[in-house]
Design a protein around this motif. Structure first.
Motif, PDB file in Angstrom:
ATOM      1  N   MET A  75      10.420  -5.367   7.178  1.00 29.84           N
ATOM      2  CA  MET A  75      10.082  -4.432   8.250  1.00 29.84           C
ATOM      3  C   MET A  75      10.375  -2.995   7.822  1.00 29.84           C
ATOM      4  O   MET A  75       9.545  -2.102   7.970  1.00 29.84           O
ATOM      5  N   LEU A  76      11.561  -2.773   7.257  1.00 29.06           N
ATOM      6  CA  LEU A  76      11.995  -1.405   6.945  1.00 29.06           C
ATOM      7  C   LEU A  76      11.251  -0.792   5.756  1.00 29.06           C
ATOM      8  O   LEU A  76      10.924   0.387   5.764  1.00 29.06           O
ATOM      9  N   ASN A 123       0.804  -1.229   0.000  1.00 29.81           N
ATOM     10  CA  ASN A 123       0.000   0.000   0.000  1.00 29.81           C
ATOM     11  C   ASN A 123       0.830   1.268   0.000  1.00 29.81           C
ATOM     12  O   ASN A 123       0.360   2.315  -0.418  1.00 29.81           O
ATOM     13  N   ASN A 124       2.066   1.174   0.505  1.00 29.46           N
ATOM     14  CA  ASN A 124       2.868   2.381   0.651  1.00 29.46           C
ATOM     15  C   ASN A 124       3.738   2.650  -0.578  1.00 29.46           C
ATOM     16  O   ASN A 124       4.520   3.588  -0.580  1.00 29.46           O
ATOM     17  N   PRO A 163       6.911   1.826   7.286  1.00 31.09           N
ATOM     18  CA  PRO A 163       6.312   2.999   6.643  1.00 31.09           C
ATOM     19  C   PRO A 163       4.789   3.043   6.792  1.00 31.09           C
ATOM     20  O   PRO A 163       4.212   4.115   6.924  1.00 31.09           O
ATOM     21  N   GLN A 164       4.162   1.868   6.785  1.00 30.74           N
ATOM     22  CA  GLN A 164       2.705   1.851   6.951  1.00 30.74           C
ATOM     23  C   GLN A 164       2.313   2.015   8.413  1.00 30.74           C
ATOM     24  O   GLN A 164       1.281   2.598   8.733  1.00 30.74           O
ATOM     25  N   ALA A 187      -1.240  -3.417  13.452  1.00 34.84           N
ATOM     26  CA  ALA A 187      -2.403  -3.020  12.660  1.00 34.84           C
ATOM     27  C   ALA A 187      -2.135  -3.115  11.159  1.00 34.84           C
ATOM     28  O   ALA A 187      -3.058  -3.053  10.356  1.00 34.84           O
ATOM     29  N   VAL A 188      -0.865  -3.254  10.768  1.00 34.20           N
ATOM     30  CA  VAL A 188      -0.553  -3.404   9.340  1.00 34.20           C
ATOM     31  C   VAL A 188      -0.982  -4.816   8.898  1.00 34.20           C
ATOM     32  O   VAL A 188      -0.649  -5.801   9.548  1.00 34.20           O
TER      33      VAL A 188
END
Lengths: 310, 229
Positions: B144-145, A152-153, B150-151, B124-125
């Motif tokens: 992870m990074l 999504n990002n 980021p999310q 929550a991601v």
């Protein structure tokens, strides 16, 4: 050598036994469909192939390399080297009876640590000779998910480029910028192939389900995989978008891609598969060509299933 | 005592003491400094705790869980008292002022809350994001990074803003140790004027202006971030 082979896979989630000894192999260029009712274990079987689920017992092999830990029950030489086996033989048991008893009663895994040096050395030898790192294997075996799972990002283009670029970094490619340019070019040509080049800089939230899934497929293709796993790729799509995704998959199958597909689209499975597996209650209950499985089903559960979905 | 006199005295006290004796600048200054220190070290320490809580090591996870539960389950004032007496014993190499002791106490308290904010932000991601990344052969670290954090940050930042507001209010507990922040000015002015209610009103208004401004700023930042995706 098979492209992909699963040997005697068991998968337990606590007390729930989802797979109860599944073995099959997939040859290069073969398209295999897995069908069955919901909860039969077909998705779990697919997810065991790339170790998103770790099998409780059994081994997964890809192109002659072992992905899982060594399963002692699959190797007679390991069983025979165990103290447990020697104890049974000493008590007067026959060779095959002892092996059967050890397998049936799961006498080794519990006592791994108590086994002697000969047993441990053999386990290590098998592991060292055959094992491949999971991440390395996954780069040659990509997966397409029911829920697309585009990042999504990231933009569409970055979604496709991320894994190849990171892989180049892991491999310490010297000229990373040149490599990136090459990857970008490939990503753009993949997007053009599915007619979505104009969406390169768009975020996934702005796309339709069908577009998302086709991009997820080319994201997998960008890794130049040897095998592709599809986990119900059209189940979350609106009916009018199923066609575009199936068309792309058909194109891949015709181009010779090795594919394993968990699907509810029986017409599609019948048309593109070389082989169909019917998974039910944790076993492969029937397997064969589409003509055999759909045209002349033997297993009563399969007949019942087909009568409901066809 | 009429409303008129209260308003009159509030203005009077504000001009004489908060402006005239500079208590506004020092009080707000100490309060903001204390909050900033607590949030800054709380965020760093909280991130470490959150990472530690996801580790494979059971004992580490247990220690962190115990710390977080204890910090959340006991009064902040009690924690500050303990910090006030224990910190000078631990940091014997430097002279620990009451301000420093309180700063350490508040930082630890904030770390416990921040670690929970970060952990829930990461959880929550959608799990599918991690699965897709791992299925492409990316390592846990890269996943992870590049994908999860980021999310997660988008989920975390608003809650972190709230934590900042909470900390600003909690610094008032530091007045127990007379460190000079805004609530301490109450004791000072009360001692001279014996005029309690208008003083408290003044302090309340100043706190409210600080926290309200901060929440509004956070709101704007949040909107900008949403527009960015």
């Amino acid at each position: 050598m098979s492209m992909l082979e699963v040997k005697n896979i068991y998968k337990n989630f606590g007390d729930l036994h989802v797979l109860k000894g599944v073995s099959t192999n997939v040859d290069k260029g073969e398209v295999v469909s897995i069908i069955g009712v919901s909860g039969s274990g077909k998705s779990t079987l697919l997810r065991c192939m790339n170790l998103l689920e770790e099998p409780t017992f059994g081994e997964v092999w890809m192109e002659g390399k072992l992905l899982t830990p060594v399963d002692p029950y699959l190797h007679f030489d390991i069983i025979r080297a165990s103290k447990t086996y020697k104890g049974l033989i000493a008590s007067g048991m026959e060779d095959m009876d002892a092996i059967k008893k050890i397998k049936d009663e799961d006498m080794l895994l519990e006592k791994h640590s108590q086994e002697g040096p000969e047993y441990k050395a053999l386990m290590q030898k098998h592991f060292k000779e055959n094992h491949i790192d999971t991440n390395l294997a996954r780069r040659k075996m990509s997966m397409v998910f029911q829920q697309f799972n585009l990042f999504n990002n990231l933009t569409v283009l970055d979604n496709i480029m991320l894994a190849p670029v990171e892989t180049a970094k892991y491999n310490k490619v010297k000229d990373l910028n040149a490599e990136k340019a090459k990857i970008r070019e490939q990503a753009m040509s993949l997007l053009e192939r599915i007619g979505l080049a104009d969406k390169a800089d768009v975020y996934p939230s702005k796309l339709s389900g069908g577009q998302k899934q086709r991009i997820a497929i080319v994201r997998s293709l960008a890794m130049n995989p040897d095998v592709m796993l599809f986990d119900e790729p059209t189940s979350a799509l609106d009916p009018e978008m199923i066609g575009e995704v199936l068309d792309l998959m058909k194109e891949l199958a015709e181009a010779g891609m090795t594919m394993v597909i968990v699907t509810h689209e029986m017409g599609f499975a019948r048309e593109v598969s070389d082989r169909v597996l019917f998974v039910d209650e944790g076993y492969i209950k029937e397997e064969g060509t589409p003509e055999q499985v759909f045209g002349n089903p033997q297993n009563p559960r399969l007949r019942d299933f087909l009568s409901k979905v066809l | 005592m009429s409303l008129g006199t209260i308003l009159h005295d509030m203005w009077d006290i504000f001009v004489t003491y908060y402006i005239g004796q500079n208590l506004l600048v020092t009080g707000v200054g100490y309060t903001l400094a204390l909050s900033a220190i607590a949030v800054f070290f709380g965020a760093i320490l909280g991130s470490l705790l959150a990472i530690g809580k996801m580790s494979r090591f059971r004992i580490l996870r247990f220690i962190i869980t115990a710390f977080v539960e204890i910090m959340r389950g006991t009064p902040a004032l009690l924690q500050l008292y303990i910090a006030y007496f224990i910190v000078p014993m631990v940091f014997t190499f430097a002279e620990m002022t009451p301000f420093a002791c309180v700063a350490v106490g508040l930082s630890l308290n904030s770390a416990a809350y921040v670690s929970e904010i970060i952990r829930s932000g990461i959880e929550a991601v959608d799990k599918g994001q991690t699965e897709a990344a791992r299925a492409l052969g990316l390592t846990a670290k890269t996943t992870m990074l590049k994908i999860v954090l980021p999310q997660a940050i988008r989920n975390i930042l608003p809650a972190l803003g709230n934590e900042f507001v909470t900390i600003i209010k909690e610094t008032s507990l530091a007045s127990t140790f007379f460190v000079g922040e805004l609530m301490t000015t109450y004791a000072v002015i009360k001692g001279i004027t014996f005029n309690i209610i208008p003083t408290l009103m003044d302090i309340g208004i100043i706190y409210f202006i600080m926290t309200f401004t901060l929440s509004k700023l956070m709101g704007i930042a949040e909107k900008k971030m949403k527009a960015g995706a």
